[in-house]
Design an enzyme around this catalytic site. Structure first.
Site, PDB file in Angstrom:
ATOM      1  N   GLY A 115      -4.845  -1.182  -6.240  1.00  0.00           N
ATOM      2  CA  GLY A 115      -4.665  -2.031  -5.005  1.00  0.00           C
ATOM      3  C   GLY A 115      -5.193  -3.457  -5.102  1.00  0.00           C
ATOM      4  N   SER A 116      -5.533  -3.971  -4.048  1.00  0.00           N
ATOM      5  CA  SER A 116      -6.043  -5.447  -4.213  1.00  0.00           C
ATOM      6  C   SER A 116      -7.030  -5.722  -4.877  1.00  0.00           C
ATOM      7  CB  SER A 116      -6.149  -5.831  -2.855  1.00  0.00           C
ATOM      8  OG  SER A 116      -4.790  -5.858  -2.102  1.00  0.00           O
TER       9      SER A 116
END
Length: 696
Positions: free
Chosen positions: A430-431
């Site tokens: 993810g981020s």
């Protein structure tokens, strides 16, 4: 000479030569068919039978009458007991002399045994019977000093297994004491009821207890061990508020001792003080199996040995196990030591000191023990790994004390997979991957940190070729530059950045950072990847890769190594687990990023934690400057799946190289959807950091 006479003479010569050749061949055939009955040959054959455990053939080679009228049964029993008892192998002899008149051979013997190599000089006499030679056998043929009433004794001194210690010398695996529960069968009253009570209290099956009590060696006054259980901790009992586990154990001991015939005694065991908190890291030992003995033949294992089966116990097995001491001795009929044949000194196993910090390991476990998660912690400047945690976990002490089949099945059937080591796996980041993409973009020149990408709202697609697929984000902000994109964790910005980088530079850059390669670490970790194939196949996949989705999978320790480059002027530090005094950093990937790029990303990740709009602001502190990045990765079966789960990530680290205890933590938690996403992880790690900075 006429042609006729000349031809006749040639024919005669040919016949004579043929006869001579036939005679020579016949002689050699006859010679080879006659057995070599020389004493030297007999002795060598006899010794070869010893190595092959062919005692019946050995007996046929001796003159039993002159050899004391020993029976075949007694001969085979005596020889097999000694030779197999001392583990004879690779027996060799060298004949030094042969007295033909006395029919006596002097020779040197060399053989391998359980206690090491043995060499000695010996002699043997022969008698000739009907053209063959037979040995005159006596016990001294086994060892020169051995008499018929003597015994050969093998004594083993077991090596102590080395300890596994943390960086401060605290024991992670070492000597402990447990309670051995057993029964004297003759003292049991109401046998069936007593066995039923024992089965309940010891979590055993009635039939298993019955099987132990009915073993052939068991007598009425025998002590029959049933199970090893935890010893009651007297110090904990004396505390103001003893924990429930200690009180329950005390009650169990008392109930066991109420059963007539039950005895409880102390027993030395391998113990793991951190239990569940470090089980996946430390591992456990078990008794060797037949397969282990075969696989490790010649390495000093016996049927009574233990062997490391997982974790550090398995990884450092050779160093931890040591070498047993062993001696082979001739003792007389009174048990007095007569002669030491061979002796090897015991070598205890070496202690292994790790870079792990026990307190940090326990604190991370306590925070995440009810989650499906993994955490790694390291000193980002030296590469020392401070913690490796996987939850849920199991108690590795259960493998030492004896685990019931029910408990084993429960562990393996648990849907949360407590035996599964999550910190060794790869996960969608993810981020938390965005700072890596930022560094790649800056390094390749694809990203200008001050370029405003424009406010696209909360969804965006490059063009209509993407069909119904849009990249979405959670926050609108201005200006849309790199620093703000990291602060607000903007998916759209990093999707655009990935397209600017391009698939070729993306693939080559990630390959340079160790993707699809083995992480240089003591524990084998799964390889990080940027695609399920050898390359990024589609434009949408490339865009999704920019914010840590698509087919990007990263190992948490690898993630920590990549982040370490932001703290070390662009150099990725190599992680390590074996403690070293005055630790010096070892660079894994030199100039992964330029010094300027690393500094830029470092400053921007500080904003993620310290800017009030930052997704990691919940970890903000007024006393210590932290940097890092949150991440929430969506795990979907398809683009339209609305029932998928989420992985929550948080990477956080100190930024002052000169502080006393720098630290970087990377944590991942499964199933955070509806539980606060990455914010759930931020809260947990913040509590861990609070303990760390307070010195606990």
């Amino acid at each position: 000479m006429t042609k006729k006479k000349k031809k006749s003479r040639i024919y005669i010569i040919w016949i004579v030569n043929l006869c001579l050749i036939t005679a020579v061949v016949a002689f050699f055939v006859w010679y080879e068919s006659v057995p070599d009955v020389s004493p030297e040959k007999v002795l060598k054959t006899y010794m070869a039978h010893i190595s092959n455990r062919e005692y019946e053939q050995m007996y046929e080679m001796i003159d039993a009458g002159i050899s004391g009228n020993i029976s075949q049964e007694d001969f085979m029993k005596r020889n097999s007991a000694i030779y197999e008892g001392i583990g004879v192998d690779n027996i060799k002899i060298h004949i030094t002399s042969y007295d033909k008149e006395q029919k006596e051979i002097c020779y040197e013997t060399s053989m391998d045994t359980v206690a090491g190599n043995v060499t000695f000089e010996n002699n043997v006499s022969f008698i000739q019977e009907k053209g063959t030679y037979k040995l005159v056998w006596s016990d001294s043929l086994i060892f020169p000093e051995l008499d018929s009433t003597d015994k050969v004794k093998v004594s083993v001194t077991n090596a102590e297994r080395g300890q596994i210690l943390d960086r401060n010398g605290r024991v992670l695996a070492g000597k402990g004491v447990a309670s051995s529960v057993g029964v004297v069968p003759g003292k049991l009253e109401n046998r069936d009821d007593a066995i039923s009570q024992l089965a309940d209290l010891l979590e055993m099956k009635v039939e298993d207890i019955e099987r132990k009590l009915s073993a052939k060696w068991v007598k009425e006054d025998s002590f029959v061990p049933l199970k090893t259980i935890p010893k009651v901790d007297e110090l904990k009992l004396l505390s103001l508020e003893p924990d429930k586990e200690t009180l329950d154990e005390k009650e169990r001991h008392e109930k066991l001792l109420e059963i007539p015939g039950v005895k409880i005694s102390d027993i030395g065991i391998r113990e793991y003080p951190l239990g569940e908190a470090a089980a996946h890291l430390v591992g456990y030992v078990q008794n060797v199996t037949a397969e282990d003995l075969e696989e490790h033949d010649g390495e000093g294992y016996t049927s009574n040995s233990v062997i490391g089966k997982s974790g550090m116990e398995g990884l450092f097995e050779k160093e931890l196990k040591g070498q047993n001491g062993c001696s082979i001795t001739i003792v007389d009929s009174n048990g007095n030591k007569k002669k030491i044949i061979v002796s090897t000194i015991v070598e205890n196993g070496k202690d292994i000191k790790l870079t792990i910090d026990s307190n940090l390991q326990k604190e991370l476990y306590e925070q995440f023990k009810d989650d499906k998660s993994c955490s790694v912690a390291m000193n980002q400047y030296t590469g020392e790994v401070l913690a490796l945690v996987s939850t849920p976990s199991y108690d590795n002490n259960d493998f030492i004390r004896g685990m019931s089949s029910e408990k084993w099945n429960a562990l393996n059937e648990d849907e949360n997979k407590p035996m599964y080591n999550r910190f060794r796996q790869v996960w969608c980041p993810g981020s938390t991957f965005k700072p890596i993409i930022a560094a790649i973009g800056l390094t390749t020149g694809a990203i200008d940190p001050d370029e405003d990408y424009g406010n696209e709202g909360l969804s965006w697609q490059k063009d209509s070729s993407w069909g119904s697929y849009y990249v979405t984000t959670l926050h609108a902000y201005e200006p849309v530059i790199l620093k703000n994109a990291l602060i607000y964790s903007d998916n759209i910005y990093f999707a655009k950045a990935a397209l600017k980088i391009g698939e070729n530079d993306m693939e080559s850059s990630l390959t340079k950072l160790g993707f699809n390669d083995v992480l240089p670490f003591d524990i084998k970790m799964a390889k990080s990847q940027f695609s399920n194939t050898e390359k990024i196949e589609k434009e949408v996949q490339l865009a999704d890769s920019g914010y840590g989705q698509g087919q990007i999978l990263v190992n948490p320790l690898h993630m920590a190594c990549m982040y370490s480059a932001f703290c070390n002027e662009g150099n990725m530090i190599k992680p390590y687990l074996t403690y070293k005094e005055d630790a010096m950093p070892d660079v894994w990937i030199k100039e992964a990023f330029t010094k300027d790029v690393a500094q830029t990303v470092l400053e921007d990740t500080k904003e993620v934690i310290n800017n009030s709009h930052g997704t990691g602001y919940a970890a903000h502190r007024t006393d210590i400057i932290l940097a890092g990045k949150t991440g929430t990765a969506e795990i979907k079966a398809s683009k339209d799946d609305t029932t998928g789960t989420e992985l929550g990530w948080f990477s956080v680290f100190t930024t002052d190289k000169n502080m006393e205890r720098p630290i970087m933590i990377v944590s991942m938690v499964e199933d955070v959807k509806g539980r606060g996403g990455s914010g759930y992880v931020v809260k947990k790690d913040s509590q861990v950091l609070e303990k760390w900075f307070s010195g606990n």
